[in-house]
Design an enzyme around this catalytic site. Structure first.
Site, PDB file in Angstrom:
ATOM      1  N   GLY A 212       3.432  -4.608  -3.853  1.00 56.02           N
ATOM      2  CA  GLY A 212       4.118  -3.377  -4.226  1.00 56.02           C
ATOM      3  C   GLY A 212       4.380  -2.558  -2.983  1.00 56.02           C
TER       4      GLY A 212
ATOM      5  N   HIS B  33       1.090   6.732  -4.211  1.00 54.49           N
ATOM      6  CA  HIS B  33       1.733   6.862  -2.890  1.00 54.49           C
ATOM      7  C   HIS B  33       2.851   7.902  -2.896  1.00 54.49           C
ATOM      8  CE1 HIS B  33       0.012   4.153   0.001  1.00 54.49           C
ATOM      9  NE2 HIS B  33       0.185   3.073  -0.730  1.00 54.49           N
TER      10      HIS B  33
ATOM     11  N   GLN C  54       6.203   4.626   2.320  1.00 54.24           N
ATOM     12  CA  GLN C  54       5.499   3.705   3.227  1.00 54.24           C
ATOM     13  C   GLN C  54       6.417   3.155   4.309  1.00 54.24           C
ATOM     14  OE1 GLN C  54       3.492   1.284  -0.062  1.00 54.24           O
ATOM     15  NE2 GLN C  54       2.011   1.201   1.621  1.00 54.24           N
TER      16      GLN C  54
ATOM     17  N   CYS D 173      -4.173  -2.011   1.245  1.00 49.16           N
ATOM     18  CA  CYS D 173      -2.953  -1.205   1.293  1.00 49.16           C
ATOM     19  C   CYS D 173      -2.241  -1.489   2.606  1.00 49.16           C
ATOM     20  CB  CYS D 173      -3.319   0.275   1.195  1.00 49.16           C
ATOM     21  SG  CYS D 173      -1.904   1.379   1.323  1.00 49.16           S
ATOM     22  N   LEU D 174      -0.934  -1.717   2.544  1.00 52.08           N
ATOM     23  CA  LEU D 174      -0.179  -2.011   3.769  1.00 52.08           C
ATOM     24  C   LEU D 174      -0.234  -0.846   4.758  1.00 52.08           C
ATOM     25  CD1 LEU D 174       2.995  -3.688   2.178  1.00 52.08           C
ATOM     26  CD2 LEU D 174       1.077  -4.835   3.316  1.00 52.08           C
TER      27      LEU D 174
ATOM     28  N   HIS E 166      -1.505   2.455  -7.958  1.00 51.29           N
ATOM     29  CA  HIS E 166      -1.556   2.525  -6.504  1.00 51.29           C
ATOM     30  C   HIS E 166      -0.214   3.019  -5.931  1.00 51.29           C
ATOM     31  CE1 HIS E 166      -3.160   0.858  -2.547  1.00 51.29           C
ATOM     32  NE2 HIS E 166      -1.891   1.101  -2.265  1.00 51.29           N
ATOM     33  N   GLU E 167       0.878   2.435  -6.404  1.00 52.88           N
ATOM     34  CA  GLU E 167       2.192   2.789  -5.844  1.00 52.88           C
ATOM     35  C   GLU E 167       2.666   4.178  -6.283  1.00 52.88           C
ATOM     36  OE1 GLU E 167       2.940   1.011  -3.469  1.00 52.88           O
ATOM     37  OE2 GLU E 167       1.776  -0.764  -3.973  1.00 52.88           O
TER      38      GLU E 167
HETATM   39 ZN   LIG Z   1      -0.725   1.267  -0.568  1.00 52.74          ZN
END
Ligand SMILES: [Zn+2]
Length: 177
Positions: A45, A144, A50, A98-99, A140-141
């Site tokens: 995702g 963000h 991000q 998480c990226l 999670h997304e």
């Molecule tokens: Zn993340």
């Protein structure tokens, strides 16, 4: 450095993103670049901020990573514009990366089931129901784009330890470059 991945403590990861009110070519370009980056980075995702896009857009593709798929369960691919969680049910323990926090993996509580209202890429109202893994990715997304990093779900002492370790490693990597 257009659309490079932003890592903590980048300020854009701490802010609530703007609602999308344009359902046109520009939005399609944002979504295309988001999928491209997500696949490059092997994420399941990605939220727009991000990669520096300041709008409420998330993309998900649960086929991009192997996980505990139940028998007969299909992966899903979706784009959600201005998504909002309207219902949460149950609680599960979720181990997440998480990226935007390279190298960090933590276990936190998440709702087991969520209902999300959003718009699709054409601006049409949609409702998505997610359970277990999909519910976790959605939470999670959506966090963000509201400026909430997953470390916020750790108790303060634990959060400090995880963050200190992360920042130390980040500095070392920057020096090594
Ligand atoms: Zn993340």
């Amino acid at each position: 450095m257009a659309y490079e991945i932003r890592t903590w403590p980048d300020r854009i990861l701490k802010q609530k993103m703007k609602e999308v009110d344009f359902f046109d070519e520009r939005l399609k370009e944002y979504v295309d670049v988001m999928f491209e980056r997500m696949y490059q980075l092997e994420g399941v995702g990605l939220a727009a901020n991000q990669i520096g896009i300041p709008y409420q857009i998330i993309v998900i593709d649960t086929n991009t990573k192997k996980y505990d798929q139940q028998e007969g369960e299909e992966g899903v691919k979706m784009v959600l514009i201005n998504p909002q969680i309207v219902k949460k049910e149950g609680e599960i323990e979720s181990t997440e990366g998480c990226l935007s926090f390279p190298g960090v993996q933590i276990t936190i509580p998440r709702a087991e089931k969520v209902v999300v209202k959003a718009k699709d890429i054409e601006g049409k109202d949609i409702e998505i129901e997610g359970e277990n893994f999909l519910a976790v990715v959605l939470q999670h997304e959506i966090d963000h784009i509201n400026g909430i990093p997953f470390i916020n779900y750790l108790p303060p002492v634990k959060r400090r330890i995880v963050l200190d370790r992360y920042m130390k490693k980040k500095k070392e990597l920057a020096k090594a470059k």
